[in-house]
Design an enzyme around this catalytic site. Sequence first.
Site, PDB file in Angstrom:
ATOM      1  N   ARG A   1     -16.770  -4.189 -46.239  1.00 39.63           N
ATOM      2  CA  ARG A   1     -17.156  -4.549 -44.863  1.00 39.63           C
ATOM      3  C   ARG A   1     -18.654  -4.856 -44.809  1.00 39.63           C
ATOM      4  O   ARG A   1     -19.080  -5.849 -44.241  1.00 39.63           O
ATOM      5  CB  ARG A   1     -16.786  -3.399 -43.909  1.00 39.63           C
ATOM      6  CG  ARG A   1     -16.717  -3.824 -42.461  1.00 39.63           C
ATOM      7  CD  ARG A   1     -15.862  -2.877 -41.642  1.00 39.63           C
ATOM      8  NE  ARG A   1     -14.498  -2.860 -42.122  1.00 39.63           N
ATOM      9  CZ  ARG A   1     -13.975  -1.892 -42.852  1.00 39.63           C
ATOM     10  NH1 ARG A   1     -14.660  -0.826 -43.177  1.00 39.63           N
ATOM     11  NH2 ARG A   1     -12.728  -1.983 -43.282  1.00 39.63           N
TER      12      ARG A   1
ATOM     13  N   TYR B   1      -7.634   4.405 -46.465  1.00 38.69           N
ATOM     14  CA  TYR B   1      -7.437   4.768 -47.864  1.00 38.69           C
ATOM     15  C   TYR B   1      -8.702   5.341 -48.515  1.00 38.69           C
ATOM     16  O   TYR B   1      -8.751   5.471 -49.735  1.00 38.69           O
ATOM     17  CB  TYR B   1      -6.992   3.533 -48.654  1.00 38.69           C
ATOM     18  CG  TYR B   1      -5.623   2.985 -48.292  1.00 38.69           C
ATOM     19  CD1 TYR B   1      -4.534   3.094 -49.162  1.00 38.69           C
ATOM     20  CD2 TYR B   1      -5.406   2.332 -47.078  1.00 38.69           C
ATOM     21  CE1 TYR B   1      -3.287   2.573 -48.850  1.00 38.69           C
ATOM     22  CE2 TYR B   1      -4.163   1.803 -46.747  1.00 38.69           C
ATOM     23  CZ  TYR B   1      -3.115   1.930 -47.632  1.00 38.69           C
ATOM     24  OH  TYR B   1      -1.875   1.418 -47.315  1.00 38.69           O
TER      25      TYR B   1
ATOM     26  N   ASN C   1      -9.444  -3.418 -32.717  1.00 42.62           N
ATOM     27  CA  ASN C   1      -9.062  -2.212 -31.981  1.00 42.62           C
ATOM     28  C   ASN C   1      -9.260  -0.980 -32.851  1.00 42.62           C
ATOM     29  O   ASN C   1      -8.835   0.122 -32.490  1.00 42.62           O
ATOM     30  CB  ASN C   1      -7.590  -2.314 -31.522  1.00 42.62           C
ATOM     31  CG  ASN C   1      -7.455  -3.183 -30.278  1.00 42.62           C
ATOM     32  OD1 ASN C   1      -8.165  -2.987 -29.303  1.00 42.62           O
ATOM     33  ND2 ASN C   1      -6.563  -4.164 -30.330  1.00 42.62           N
TER      34      ASN C   1
ATOM     35  N   ASP D   1     -10.356  -8.886 -41.118  1.00 47.68           N
ATOM     36  CA  ASP D   1      -9.092  -8.401 -41.649  1.00 47.68           C
ATOM     37  C   ASP D   1      -9.379  -7.927 -43.058  1.00 47.68           C
ATOM     38  O   ASP D   1     -10.138  -8.562 -43.787  1.00 47.68           O
ATOM     39  CB  ASP D   1      -8.015  -9.490 -41.637  1.00 47.68           C
ATOM     40  CG  ASP D   1      -6.626  -8.875 -41.537  1.00 47.68           C
ATOM     41  OD1 ASP D   1      -6.296  -8.325 -40.467  1.00 47.68           O
ATOM     42  OD2 ASP D   1      -5.871  -8.922 -42.530  1.00 47.68           O
TER      43      ASP D   1
HETATM   44  P1  IMP Z   1      -6.237  -4.465 -40.672  1.00 51.55           P
HETATM   45  O1  IMP Z   1      -6.670  -3.718 -39.463  1.00 51.55           O
HETATM   46  O2  IMP Z   1      -4.970  -5.198 -40.531  1.00 51.55           O
HETATM   47  O3  IMP Z   1      -7.345  -5.287 -41.241  1.00 51.55           O
HETATM   48  O4  IMP Z   1      -5.891  -3.320 -41.702  1.00 51.55           O
HETATM   49  C1  IMP Z   1      -6.714  -2.982 -42.727  1.00 51.55           C
HETATM   50  C2  IMP Z   1      -6.289  -1.638 -43.276  1.00 51.55           C
HETATM   51  O5  IMP Z   1      -6.911  -1.522 -44.552  1.00 51.55           O
HETATM   52  C3  IMP Z   1      -6.814  -0.472 -42.470  1.00 51.55           C
HETATM   53  O6  IMP Z   1      -5.930  -0.044 -41.502  1.00 51.55           O
HETATM   54  C4  IMP Z   1      -6.992   0.596 -43.537  1.00 51.55           C
HETATM   55  O7  IMP Z   1      -5.785   1.226 -43.808  1.00 51.55           O
HETATM   56  C5  IMP Z   1      -7.375  -0.234 -44.748  1.00 51.55           C
HETATM   57  N1  IMP Z   1      -8.837  -0.302 -44.876  1.00 51.55           N
HETATM   58  C6  IMP Z   1      -9.649  -1.345 -44.545  1.00 51.55           C
HETATM   59  N2  IMP Z   1     -10.926  -1.017 -44.771  1.00 51.55           N
HETATM   60  C7  IMP Z   1     -10.921   0.239 -45.238  1.00 51.55           C
HETATM   61  C8  IMP Z   1     -11.968   1.121 -45.625  1.00 51.55           C
HETATM   62  O8  IMP Z   1     -13.170   0.833 -45.566  1.00 51.55           O
HETATM   63  N3  IMP Z   1     -11.552   2.334 -46.056  1.00 51.55           N
HETATM   64  C9  IMP Z   1     -10.257   2.697 -46.126  1.00 51.55           C
HETATM   65  N4  IMP Z   1      -9.258   1.930 -45.755  1.00 51.55           N
HETATM   66  C10 IMP Z   1      -9.589   0.694 -45.313  1.00 51.55           C
END
Ligand code: IMP
Length: 192
Positions: free
Chosen positions: A177, A150, A9, A69
């Site tokens: 990613r 971040y 999402n 994730d």
């Molecule tokens: P998820 O949606 O539970 O996987 O949360 C991962 C969280 O990690 C995101 O909401 C961001 O805060 C952080 N995050 C993941 N990838 C990135 C990135 O490429 N840049 C900055 N923050 C990231």
Amino acid sequence: MKDICFATNNAHKLEEVRIILGGRFNVLSLKQVDFAGELPETHETIEENSLEKAEYLFDKLGIPVFSEDSGLEVDALNGRPGVHTAHYAGDRNAIRNMDKVISELSNESDRSAQFRAVITYMDESGPRQFEGIIKGAIAPEKMGEDGFGYDPIFIPEGYDQTFAELSAATKNTMSHRKRSVEKLAQFLNSLN
Ligand code: IMP
């Protein structure tokens, strides 16, 4: 071109992954497959949450899906925020999350950190996981406007600017990613 649904999402993740896989796979959003619900994330590891999201969506849709994730792992914080990255300061507020990390590192000389992403691909043959890591360091303060999460406090190894200062194209050459998605793409190509 093969259709594959990305179980997220997060509009930023969707955009990044579409750019990385663009021209090779048709990445369908949850909206395009008429899925409007939340995806479950109930575990204490990135691997388990990634698996949970992919299994859940595959069960609902019955078409090939992948989830992602990810999290920020800071060495001096014993790997935190890790699985709690998205809501580290209590909610999904990126500014408060970053301020918390900066403040926790205020007396630390070791600012090394990494972003880690785990993709789970799921089809009728079962799940496959692909990890991507980018190492770097936490900046002394927030710098730059671009990106998400971040990005303003993460300086990738070999650079002196944060992800939010570097262009999206530059970030996409090296990010966690990008690295996990490239492994997924190689795997998908090997299926054909
Ligand atoms: P998820 O949606 O539970 O996987 O949360 C991962 C969280 O990690 C995101 O909401 C961001 O805060 C952080 N995050 C993941 N990838 C990135 C990135 O490429 N840049 C900055 N923050 C990231």
